[in-house]
Scaffold this motif. Structure first.
Motif, short mmCIF file in Angstrom:
data_model
loop_
_atom_site.label_atom_id
_atom_site.label_comp_id
_atom_site.label_asym_id
_atom_site.label_seq_id
_atom_site.Cartn_x
_atom_site.Cartn_y
_atom_site.Cartn_z
N LYS A 246 0.84 -1.20 0.00
CA LYS A 246 0.00 0.00 0.00
C LYS A 246 0.87 1.25 0.00
CE LYS A 246 -3.85 2.02 2.55
NZ LYS A 246 -4.74 1.85 3.70
N THR A 247 1.91 1.26 0.81
CA THR A 247 2.84 2.39 0.86
C THR A 247 3.53 2.57 -0.48
OG1 THR A 247 3.18 2.07 3.22
CG2 THR A 247 4.88 3.31 2.04
N LEU B 213 2.47 1.66 -3.44
CA LEU B 213 1.52 2.15 -4.45
C LEU B 213 1.28 3.65 -4.31
CD1 LEU B 213 -1.10 -0.74 -4.51
CD2 LEU B 213 0.39 -0.01 -6.38
N ARG B 214 1.23 4.14 -3.09
CA ARG B 214 1.04 5.58 -2.87
C ARG B 214 2.22 6.39 -3.39
NH1 ARG B 214 -1.43 5.27 3.18
NH2 ARG B 214 -3.57 4.88 2.56
N ALA B 215 3.41 5.81 -3.36
CA ALA B 215 4.61 6.53 -3.78
C ALA B 215 4.95 6.30 -5.25
CB ALA B 215 5.79 6.07 -2.91
N PRO C 100 -1.16 5.47 -11.63
CA PRO C 100 -1.62 4.59 -10.55
C PRO C 100 -2.26 3.32 -11.10
CG PRO C 100 -2.37 6.84 -10.20
CD PRO C 100 -1.77 6.78 -11.58
#
Length: 99
Positions: free
Chosen positions: A65-66, A68-70, A75
């Motif tokens: 999850k981290t 993917l956010r970065a 996306p």
């Protein structure tokens, strides 16, 4: 039916789902977390995980999850996932990704 259960829908649609269920210990069978993949009403695959592995699974999901956010690219694209995981310093062998 197990008391702990959750259903997830596949982003591709087509009536694909993944079910996570907790099966408590029973005589002759250890407790297990079962991940099953469904196509409509038909179970296509299942995986019985030792509950001792849940912390490792949750850590991997949190790290994903981290990452993917970065992600620097679009996306959800495969390139963004690979780039983010590699940028996080996770070796491809630990993720199942091929670099």
């Amino acid at each position: 039916m197990p008391r702990v259960s959750e259903l997830f829908t596949d982003v591709r649609g087509d009536d694909r789902t993944m079910r996570i269920t907790l099966h408590p210990e029973r005589p002759g069978r250890p407790a297990a977390v079962v991940v099953s993949v469904w196509m409509g009403p038909v179970c296509r695959a299942s995986f019985r995980m030792d509950p001792e592995d849940l912390d490792r699974l949750m850590a991997t999901l949190a790290e994903s999850k981290t990452a993917l956010r970065a992600a620097p690219t679009a996306p959800g694209s495969a390139d963004s996932v690979v780039a983010a995981v590699l940028d996080a310093g996770t070796p491809p062998s630990a993720t199942g990704l091929v670099a």
